[in-house]
Design an enzyme around this catalytic site. Sequence first.
Site, short mmCIF file in Angstrom:
data_model
loop_
_atom_site.label_atom_id
_atom_site.label_comp_id
_atom_site.label_asym_id
_atom_site.label_seq_id
_atom_site.Cartn_x
_atom_site.Cartn_y
_atom_site.Cartn_z
N VAL A 139 0.86 -1.19 0.00
CA VAL A 139 0.00 0.00 0.00
C VAL A 139 0.89 1.24 0.00
CG1 VAL A 139 -1.77 1.28 1.27
CG2 VAL A 139 -1.85 -1.21 1.20
N GLU B 25 19.41 -9.92 22.58
CA GLU B 25 19.13 -11.32 22.25
C GLU B 25 20.06 -11.80 21.14
OE1 GLU B 25 14.89 -11.30 21.59
OE2 GLU B 25 14.46 -11.05 23.71
N ASP C 61 3.18 -0.68 16.12
CA ASP C 61 4.40 0.13 16.04
C ASP C 61 4.19 1.46 15.33
OD1 ASP C 61 5.35 -2.22 17.01
OD2 ASP C 61 6.85 -2.58 15.47
N ALA D 40 4.85 -6.65 20.85
CA ALA D 40 3.74 -7.48 20.40
C ALA D 40 2.50 -7.38 21.30
CB ALA D 40 4.19 -8.94 20.28
#
Length: 423
Positions: free
Chosen positions: A79, A171, A300, A316
């Site tokens: 889009v 991480e 976000d 999330a």
Amino acid sequence: MGDSKHVVIVGGGFGGISVAKKLKRSNVDITIIDKSNHHLFQPLLYQVATAALSPGDIAVPIRAILGERKGLKVLLGNVTEVNKKKQFVALENGQKVNFDYLVLAPGAQYNYFGNDGWKKHAPGLKSVGDALQIRERLLLSLEKAEQLEDPKLREPYLTFVVIGGGPTGVEMAGAIGEIAKRNMMRDYNTFSKNETRIFLVEAAPKILNGYPDSLSEQARETLEEMGVRVLTNTPVTGISESKVSFSEGAIDTPNIIWAAGVAASPLLSSLETKQDRTGRVFVEDDLSIPGNDNVFVIGDAAHKKDKSGNPLPALAPVAIQQGKFLGNLIQNELKDKERTSFNFVDKGTMATIGRAKAVADIRGFKFSGFFAWILWSVVHIFFLIGFRNRFKVFVEWMWHYFTFKRGVRLITDRFSENEDPGN
């Protein structure tokens, strides 16, 4: 599409999928538009990048998640524009899709702070393609090091730099630390694990900004015990194909991974509404944009403050809760019920650092070490979509935990034409 209202959802991430699932039994037509045909569990992308999991473990086709339903369409497309007045979105291929309600959940992209030339040499981690590219780089580096007898020449290929000390950076650095110091090194004969160097570089005074100081410090100590050098107060001044530069010195390596800062999707600027400095759209209490109560922005891409006046984090759980809220709001509106305000329920934040090592802050209770890792594992398994994926990932993790073995380590020549994996 008949008399029922048409809800268009842009983005098949946590937010977009949550809206669609909530509306699945409602009398609305739903169209989901996404650049890829799958929902991606981004929190575990670094495990694909470090060869612990395969892409199929963390990606599920959007159609498989939502199943068959009359009036539900999934479109593969990008889009490029939103026309609020005429109520349509335009795709890159020229197609226009009309809407009654529009939910924008396009996620975010990495922000190189105006240094777009860095992107080529320091890939971020937002897609399966990114993860596989990083994995190939790491594996190729080890292969090159294996061919070099001179330790000095080997050094750059055994050096890894992760830029950005947020959860993804921590991480990632921890996972590379595990590979470099223990798991993969058994496969190579020319060099030893003591030759590997891993750096986590952060411009701010501490890593895991936004976490309590005690957990941030615990994460730093754990990383350093794993052989990762944590450089705080160290902004990056330059990145080339095989070097990261700082105001005081440089590190020679082709293994550079970007995990520093995100910017919202450029699509949001077509809304012509107020945005913050990272491009996120300021939304109303019901997550709609000012002046258009049928256009919503979530995840976000949205700037929404919590009760303390701080912007909600790009995590999330925020996107999932916003998606469920919006699904309910649209359902209630079709029944002529009043709109309510969105309130995020913070169930805690956590980050894993490596095998049986994590930090967690759950409603003021702070955990670290093995118990935090178990919590992290359970939460991530719970959020994974689809029983097959949950079961498979759980088995993979347990296998790695007890055997110290890593997963797929194949080099499949995924590099783009401007890179030479051969020499």
